[in-house]
Design an enzyme around this catalytic site. Structure first.
Site, PDB file in Angstrom:
ATOM      1  N   LYS A  22      -9.296 -25.257  -4.640  1.00  0.00           N
ATOM      2  CA  LYS A  22      -9.978 -25.195  -3.089  1.00  0.00           C
ATOM      3  C   LYS A  22      -8.944 -23.715  -3.018  1.00  0.00           C
ATOM      4  O   LYS A  22      -9.740 -22.649  -2.229  1.00  0.00           O
ATOM      5  CB  LYS A  22      -9.274 -25.549  -2.395  1.00  0.00           C
ATOM      6  CG  LYS A  22      -9.805 -25.755  -0.792  1.00  0.00           C
ATOM      7  CD  LYS A  22      -9.450 -26.778  -0.804  1.00  0.00           C
ATOM      8  CE  LYS A  22      -8.019 -27.592   0.200  1.00  0.00           C
ATOM      9  NZ  LYS A  22      -7.570 -26.697   1.064  1.00  0.00           N
ATOM     10  N   ASN A  23      -8.045 -23.495  -3.450  1.00  0.00           N
ATOM     11  CA  ASN A  23      -7.349 -22.276  -2.274  1.00  0.00           C
ATOM     12  C   ASN A  23      -6.627 -21.283  -2.859  1.00  0.00           C
ATOM     13  O   ASN A  23      -6.725 -20.806  -2.180  1.00  0.00           O
ATOM     14  CB  ASN A  23      -5.503 -23.654  -2.181  1.00  0.00           C
ATOM     15  CG  ASN A  23      -5.713 -24.259  -1.044  1.00  0.00           C
ATOM     16  OD1 ASN A  23      -6.649 -24.574  -0.128  1.00  0.00           O
ATOM     17  ND2 ASN A  23      -4.429 -25.078  -0.620  1.00  0.00           N
ATOM     18  N   CYS A 116      -4.481 -28.198  13.804  1.00  0.00           N
ATOM     19  CA  CYS A 116      -5.304 -28.848  13.485  1.00  0.00           C
ATOM     20  C   CYS A 116      -4.147 -30.288  12.917  1.00  0.00           C
ATOM     21  O   CYS A 116      -3.573 -30.288  13.625  1.00  0.00           O
ATOM     22  CB  CYS A 116      -5.408 -28.346  11.800  1.00  0.00           C
ATOM     23  SG  CYS A 116      -4.044 -27.995  10.762  1.00  0.00           S
ATOM     24  N   ARG A 121      -1.437 -24.254  14.236  1.00  0.00           N
ATOM     25  CA  ARG A 121      -0.798 -23.182  13.261  1.00  0.00           C
ATOM     26  C   ARG A 121      -1.804 -22.058  13.399  1.00  0.00           C
ATOM     27  O   ARG A 121      -2.447 -21.353  13.500  1.00  0.00           O
ATOM     28  CB  ARG A 121      -2.722 -24.159  12.385  1.00  0.00           C
ATOM     29  CG  ARG A 121      -2.215 -25.344  11.616  1.00  0.00           C
ATOM     30  CD  ARG A 121      -1.544 -25.451  10.396  1.00  0.00           C
ATOM     31  NE  ARG A 121      -1.913 -25.029   9.788  1.00  0.00           N
ATOM     32  CZ  ARG A 121      -2.935 -25.275   8.123  1.00  0.00           C
ATOM     33  NH1 ARG A 121      -3.403 -25.837   8.530  1.00  0.00           N
ATOM     34  NH2 ARG A 121      -3.135 -24.332   6.887  1.00  0.00           N
ATOM     35  N   ASP A 306       1.920 -29.770  -0.237  1.00  0.00           N
ATOM     36  CA  ASP A 306       0.973 -30.328  -0.279  1.00  0.00           C
ATOM     37  C   ASP A 306       0.956 -31.768  -1.087  1.00  0.00           C
ATOM     38  O   ASP A 306      -0.224 -32.063  -0.673  1.00  0.00           O
ATOM     39  CB  ASP A 306      -0.346 -29.018  -0.410  1.00  0.00           C
ATOM     40  CG  ASP A 306      -0.593 -27.970   0.198  1.00  0.00           C
ATOM     41  OD1 ASP A 306      -0.452 -28.373   1.370  1.00  0.00           O
ATOM     42  OD2 ASP A 306      -1.801 -27.152  -0.609  1.00  0.00           O
ATOM     43  N   ARG A 398     -13.181 -32.767   1.479  1.00  0.00           N
ATOM     44  CA  ARG A 398     -12.263 -31.480   1.790  1.00  0.00           C
ATOM     45  C   ARG A 398     -11.715 -30.702   0.334  1.00  0.00           C
ATOM     46  O   ARG A 398     -11.957 -29.314   0.096  1.00  0.00           O
ATOM     47  CB  ARG A 398     -11.675 -31.390   2.838  1.00  0.00           C
ATOM     48  CG  ARG A 398     -11.946 -30.957   4.147  1.00  0.00           C
ATOM     49  CD  ARG A 398     -11.508 -30.957   5.312  1.00  0.00           C
ATOM     50  NE  ARG A 398     -12.035 -29.575   5.602  1.00  0.00           N
ATOM     51  CZ  ARG A 398     -11.082 -28.872   6.648  1.00  0.00           C
ATOM     52  NH1 ARG A 398     -11.293 -30.060   7.610  1.00  0.00           N
ATOM     53  NH2 ARG A 398     -10.881 -27.535   6.246  1.00  0.00           N
TER      54      ARG A 398
HETATM   55  C1  EPZ Z   1      -2.023 -22.589   2.796  1.00  0.00           C
HETATM   56  O1  EPZ Z   1      -1.859 -22.808   4.340  1.00  0.00           O
HETATM   57  C2  EPZ Z   1      -3.562 -24.128   2.247  1.00  0.00           C
HETATM   58  N1  EPZ Z   1      -3.752 -23.705   2.916  1.00  0.00           N
HETATM   59  C3  EPZ Z   1      -1.983 -25.143   2.613  1.00  0.00           C
HETATM   60  O2  EPZ Z   1      -2.477 -25.930   2.026  1.00  0.00           O
HETATM   61  C4  EPZ Z   1      -0.915 -25.453   1.984  1.00  0.00           C
HETATM   62  O3  EPZ Z   1      -0.699 -26.261   2.713  1.00  0.00           O
HETATM   63  C5  EPZ Z   1       0.037 -23.936   3.254  1.00  0.00           C
HETATM   64  O4  EPZ Z   1      -0.508 -22.477   2.308  1.00  0.00           O
HETATM   65  C6  EPZ Z   1       1.957 -23.543   2.744  1.00  0.00           C
HETATM   66  O5  EPZ Z   1       1.576 -24.225   0.896  1.00  0.00           O
HETATM   67  C7  EPZ Z   1      -5.036 -22.975   1.972  1.00  0.00           C
HETATM   68  O6  EPZ Z   1      -4.675 -21.669   1.145  1.00  0.00           O
HETATM   69  C8  EPZ Z   1      -6.137 -22.493   2.254  1.00  0.00           C
HETATM   70  P1  EPZ Z   1       0.847 -21.207   5.525  1.00  0.00           P
HETATM   71  P2  EPZ Z   1      -2.138 -21.307   5.003  1.00  0.00           P
HETATM   72  O7  EPZ Z   1       0.358 -19.821   6.423  1.00  0.00           O
HETATM   73  O8  EPZ Z   1      -1.702 -20.415   4.530  1.00  0.00           O
HETATM   74  C9  EPZ Z   1       4.001 -21.462   9.741  1.00  0.00           C
HETATM   75  C10 EPZ Z   1      -4.580 -28.264   1.461  1.00  0.00           C
HETATM   76  O9  EPZ Z   1      -4.113 -29.501   1.887  1.00  0.00           O
HETATM   77  N2  EPZ Z   1       2.792 -20.208  10.380  1.00  0.00           N
HETATM   78  O10 EPZ Z   1       2.062 -20.682   4.106  1.00  0.00           O
HETATM   79  O11 EPZ Z   1      -2.237 -21.696   5.985  1.00  0.00           O
HETATM   80  C11 EPZ Z   1       2.860 -22.313   9.326  1.00  0.00           C
HETATM   81  O12 EPZ Z   1       1.687 -22.622  10.627  1.00  0.00           O
HETATM   82  C12 EPZ Z   1      -3.533 -27.002   2.795  1.00  0.00           C
HETATM   83  O13 EPZ Z   1      -4.672 -27.690   1.110  1.00  0.00           O
HETATM   84  C13 EPZ Z   1       2.794 -19.051  10.786  1.00  0.00           C
HETATM   85  O14 EPZ Z   1       3.773 -19.736  11.932  1.00  0.00           O
HETATM   86  O15 EPZ Z   1      -0.191 -21.944   5.199  1.00  0.00           O
HETATM   87  C14 EPZ Z   1       3.289 -23.067   8.580  1.00  0.00           C
HETATM   88  O16 EPZ Z   1       4.238 -24.053   9.429  1.00  0.00           O
HETATM   89  C15 EPZ Z   1      -3.293 -27.373   4.154  1.00  0.00           C
HETATM   90  N3  EPZ Z   1       2.781 -17.941  11.873  1.00  0.00           N
HETATM   91  C16 EPZ Z   1       4.016 -22.231   7.167  1.00  0.00           C
HETATM   92  O17 EPZ Z   1       4.129 -20.968   8.623  1.00  0.00           O
HETATM   93  C17 EPZ Z   1       1.861 -17.594  10.479  1.00  0.00           C
HETATM   94  O18 EPZ Z   1       1.229 -16.355  11.207  1.00  0.00           O
HETATM   95  C18 EPZ Z   1       3.129 -22.223   6.486  1.00  0.00           C
HETATM   96  O19 EPZ Z   1       1.723 -21.506   6.485  1.00  0.00           O
HETATM   97  C19 EPZ Z   1       1.069 -18.028   9.626  1.00  0.00           C
HETATM   98  C20 EPZ Z   1       1.760 -18.971   8.923  1.00  0.00           C
END
Ligand code: EPZ
Length: 417
Positions: A22-23, A116, A121, A306, A398
């Site tokens: 998915k990701n 969420c 996020r 995850d 999902r």
């Molecule tokens: C991806 O989310 C995945 N989703 C998530 O999987 C996964 O948990 C996550 O990466 C971490 O591996 C998809 O790929 C669709 P991040 P993403 O930006 O890209 C902070 C699942 O269960 N952050 O790496 O949104 C954020 O709040 C899902 O399949 C900021 O502060 O994750 C978090 O604490 C859930 N500012 C951390 O970084 C930003 O601009 C990591 O988020 C962006 C992120």
């Protein structure tokens, strides 16, 4: 509302093919928007988030067709630049369309994704990077209006944290930008490498994906191709854990073992035997699971956030104490209170969950609060005595293609009702 009803204590054994990721499928679908031609993605998982991404492409003027596990996207003349609010709400990760739409159309309007079930996020890193590349972004009443009056240009971008989504958005925006973009402290997740490999196949110039420094040299246009989405590493972890928590045996086919290293190490520490081959993983469980000390979730190649809930479910059955520290998301322990209803002994203190293994779990009515936490409840139900009913399973749907059919094929007594 549908539920999963599980009669536990069945040993899971057999062979299972891992679904597409998915990701990875989501950013790849966004990337199709950049291609001046037709793209065919195969091994695409049939999931509600993927269908939402296809609907977004339709709103952006792309022609899409879905047949089994393949999605064909024709983006010869994209004519839209607005992602409707209901689709942004349905799938938070639709923010990954921002870089692609800006790169191809020169403007993009979407609503702020908001928080969420995992907590806030923010998208500050996405916006910081795109602004450095020449985007003009205004935020008003929860709406984001983005444009690049003179096109996007390459930039040197150092991320404060290796965000997966921000790294993807920058790569997408940079693929057709003017000049070189260098991303430092980039995310190294395998899904980033999959996105880069897809874009390379379409004629992009990208190096360093999979390392912490990625360079994208913008090109004039991209051409279509056929590409197979990588296997889903978290679905793989889920089914391996299903066998481990029931003391069973599983052969996972179509899996990429090297992407799962940190999780496989925890399974081995817990006493399972794991053998990896070029395209398959074999796990043989143990009747007495061992505690694993401390596990910290970290960006790849560290232990994946995850898979944290999955490991928590497994370790409720170990003979001793394990500790899990969640460092990526603020609010990712919703599954714990539900596991406790099933007889688990877990204490959460801030980012830390202390899991004292118990001999038995008992069936209960429990509710999924997020995708992976919901999958963890299903895993606990497989091991528990009696009947477990998991509700709110649209969240599980999902990320997993017909999870009940996959588990039933391994011998689980599980039904969707
Ligand atoms: C991806 O989310 C995945 N989703 C998530 O999987 C996964 O948990 C996550 O990466 C971490 O591996 C998809 O790929 C669709 P991040 P993403 O930006 O890209 C902070 C699942 O269960 N952050 O790496 O949104 C954020 O709040 C899902 O399949 C900021 O502060 O994750 C978090 O604490 C859930 N500012 C951390 O970084 C930003 O601009 C990591 O988020 C962006 C992120």
């Amino acid at each position: 509302m549908q539920k999963l009803v599980i009669n536990g204590e069945k040993r899971l054994c057999g062979e299972l093919k891992v679904q597409g990721a998915k990701n990875s499928a989501l950013p790849l679908l966004a990337a199709c928007m950049l291609v001046n031609g037709e793209t065919r993605l195969t091994n695409c998982p049939r999931l509600s988030d993927v269908f939402a991404a296809v609907r977004i492409l339709g709103c952006l003027g792309c022609k899409c067709s879905v047949s089994g596990d393949s999605v064909t996207v024709s983006a010869q003349q994209p004519c839209g630049c607005c992602v409707p609010e209901e689709l942004m709400r349905e799938m938070r990760s639709s923010i990954v369309f921002l870089g692609a739409v800006l790169g191809r159309v020169g403007e993009c309007m979407l609503s702020f994704p908001g928080g969420c079930e995992l907590g806030p996020r923010p998208i500050d890193m996405h916006l910081f990077a795109l602004r450095k590349m020449g985007a003009v972004i205004t935020e008003q009443h929860g709406e984001l209006m983005c444009s690049c009056p003179v096109g996007l240009h390459g930039a040197d971008i150092t991320l404060p944290f290796p965000s997966v989504g921000a790294t993807e958005n920058i790569i997408l925006a940079a693929a057709l930008a003017d000049g070189d973009t260098i991303i430092k402290n980039a995310a190294r997740e395998p899904e980033i490498t999959d996105l880069a490999n897809f874009l390379l196949r379409c004629g992009a110039r990208i190096s360093g994906a999979g390392s912490d420094t990625i360079t994208v040299r913008g090109v004039q246009s991209l051409h279509g191709c056929e590409y197979s989405v990588m296997p889903d590493r978290i679905a793989a972890c889920t089914y391996l854990t299903a066998a481990a928590i029931t003391g069973g045996e599983i052969t996972l086919t179509g899996a990429e073992a090297s992407d799962l290293d940190s999780f496989l190490k925890v399974l081995e520490l817990s006493g399972c035997s794991v053998y990896t081959y070029s395209d398959r993983i074999f796990l043989s469980g143990t009747p007495t699971l061992r505690p694993v000390g401390m596990v910290r979730t970290m960006p790849y190649p560290g232990f994946p956030t995850d898979a944290q809930a999955l490991a928590t479910a497994l370790l409720t059955q170990a003979r001793g104490t394990s500790v899990i520290v969640e460092t990526i998301f603020e609010n990712r322990f919703h599954h714990v209170s539900e596991l406790v209803r099933m007889g688990a002994n877990i204490r959460v203190e801030g980012k830390v969950a202390i899991i004292e293994g118990v001999k038995d779990l008992y069936g209960a009515n429990v509710m999924a609060a997020d995708l992976r936490g919901g999958a963890a409840l299903v895993l606990a139900g497989l091991a528990a005595q009696g009947t477990t009913t998991v509700s709110n399973i649209r969240l599980i749907d999902r990320g997993y293609e017909e999870i009940e059919k996959a588990l039933a094929s391994l011998g689980a007594d599980i039904e969707r009702k």
